[in-house]
Design a protein around this motif. Structure first.
Motif, PDB file in Angstrom:
ATOM      1  N   SER A   1       0.852  -1.194   0.000  1.00  0.00           N
ATOM      2  CA  SER A   1       0.000   0.000   0.000  1.00  0.00           C
ATOM      3  C   SER A   1       0.886   1.241   0.000  1.00  0.00           C
ATOM      4  N   PRO A   2       0.411   2.344  -0.615  1.00  0.00           N
ATOM      5  CA  PRO A   2       1.194   3.578  -0.615  1.00  0.00           C
ATOM      6  C   PRO A   2       1.506   4.079   0.792  1.00  0.00           C
ATOM      7  N   TYR A   3       0.553   3.992   1.716  1.00  0.00           N
ATOM      8  CA  TYR A   3       0.787   4.501   3.067  1.00  0.00           C
ATOM      9  C   TYR A   3       1.854   3.677   3.782  1.00  0.00           C
ATOM     10  N   GLU A   4       1.787   2.372   3.627  1.00  0.00           N
ATOM     11  CA  GLU A   4       2.812   1.514   4.232  1.00  0.00           C
ATOM     12  C   GLU A   4       4.184   1.831   3.659  1.00  0.00           C
TER      13      GLU A   4
ATOM     14  N   ILE B   1       7.933  16.824  -1.272  1.00  0.00           N
ATOM     15  CA  ILE B   1       6.597  16.207  -1.271  1.00  0.00           C
ATOM     16  C   ILE B   1       6.736  14.839  -1.918  1.00  0.00           C
ATOM     17  N   ASP B   2       6.533  13.804  -1.145  1.00  0.00           N
ATOM     18  CA  ASP B   2       6.646  12.415  -1.597  1.00  0.00           C
ATOM     19  C   ASP B   2       5.229  11.839  -1.690  1.00  0.00           C
ATOM     20  N   HIS B   3       4.734  11.706  -2.903  1.00  0.00           N
ATOM     21  CA  HIS B   3       3.360  11.227  -3.125  1.00  0.00           C
ATOM     22  C   HIS B   3       3.422   9.823  -3.716  1.00  0.00           C
ATOM     23  N   ARG B   4       2.767   8.870  -3.048  1.00  0.00           N
ATOM     24  CA  ARG B   4       2.758   7.481  -3.515  1.00  0.00           C
ATOM     25  C   ARG B   4       1.315   7.055  -3.735  1.00  0.00           C
ATOM     26  N   PHE B   5       1.109   6.249  -4.774  1.00  0.00           N
ATOM     27  CA  PHE B   5      -0.261   5.963  -5.226  1.00  0.00           C
ATOM     28  C   PHE B   5      -0.313   4.653  -5.996  1.00  0.00           C
TER      29      PHE B   5
END
Length: 264
Positions: free
Chosen positions: A159-162, A214-218
């Motif tokens: 998951s992106p949050y993990e 800004i590190d954006h994961r998706f």
């Protein structure tokens, strides 16, 4: 016993011979009728063969798919639109047609990266890449003056949050690290996450002063997870990094995937 047939003007054979060769012993009128019918049958057969031969030579055109036919039609329409020289030719090595300018911020352009993904970033940025332990290569786009950077890579976490939680453990080791936020954010799949922070020292960054990241994961359309990381100076505010990430995210299309043009 053979007798002379006065009508046929020839000798006629015995009854047994006539049984084996009946056509030879028909009267003249019947022979004429048979010959006439035979000629008619041969004429009809000849006419039928001629029609069949002509039809056989008129073979249908090779099958073309609807897509191919539509492409040819579009090309013909373009060639006849009076575009200047009227040639309508494009070289194989030419770039794809530019996207509508109103769908991109001023000074941005859409690019198809060699790794197979599509992304939008400011015009004139330089590209560099290095191998990754997972997925596509890590790709860096850097501004000409070297003060801003957009990084694209694929992540292996589920998951992106993990994935961001794991990355934050390393970010905390940076000099002057200061977290702004670490949170899940609404996205196309509902699984986007973002880590925003500041730090005095960031690996690979040029110039002094505090850096804004800004590190954006998706999760992308192919079901894989990717990261878009914007780096810049904190002195000029966070707006330029925010625009960089948001634009790249809007235009991102993963490798091997057909995506619609935003705003098209």
């Amino acid at each position: 016993m053979r007798v002379f047939d006065t009508e046929r003007q020839e000798w006629a054979g015995s009854r047994r011979e006539r049984l084996f060769h009946p056509d030879q012993y028909l009267d003249v009128r019947r022979q004429k009728v048979i010959r006439r019918k035979t000629a008619i049958v041969l004429a009809v057969a000849g006419l039928t063969f001629g029609v069949w031969a002509l039809a056989w030579k008129d073979e249908p055109e090779p099958y073309r798919s609807f897509t191919a036919a539509g492409s040819d039609t579009a090309k013909d329409s373009s060639d006849g639109s009076g575009s200047g020289d009227g040639s309508g030719d494009t070289s194989e090595g030419s770039a794809s047609p530019a996207q509508p300018s109103e769908s991109l911020p001023a000074g941005y352009e859409s690019q198809e990266d060699p790794e197979g993904f599509r992304v939008a970033l400011p015009t004139g940025w330089e590209r560099d890449s290095r191998s990754s332990q997972y997925g596509i290569d890590v790709v860096d786009y850097r501004s000409p003056e070297g003060t801003r950077r957009l990084q694209v890579f694929q992540v292996m976490e589920t998951s992106p949050y993990e994935s961001l939680q794991v990355a934050q453990v390393e970010a905390r080791k940076l000099d002057g690290y200061e977290a702004v936020s670490l949170t899940e954010v609404p996205g196309g799949t509902g699984q986007d996450a973002e880590h925003e922070y500041r730090a005095d020292e960031v690996a690979g960054e040029q110039g002094g002063g505090t850096r804004h990241v800004i590190d954006h994961r998706f999760e992308a359309a192919d079901g894989e997870r990717y990261a878009l990381v914007a780096y810049g100076s904190d002195a000029d505010g966070p707006e330029d990094e925010r625009e960089l990430v948001d634009t790249a995210l809007l235009w991102f299309c993963p490798p091997g995937t057909q995506c619609e043009t935003p705003g098209g």
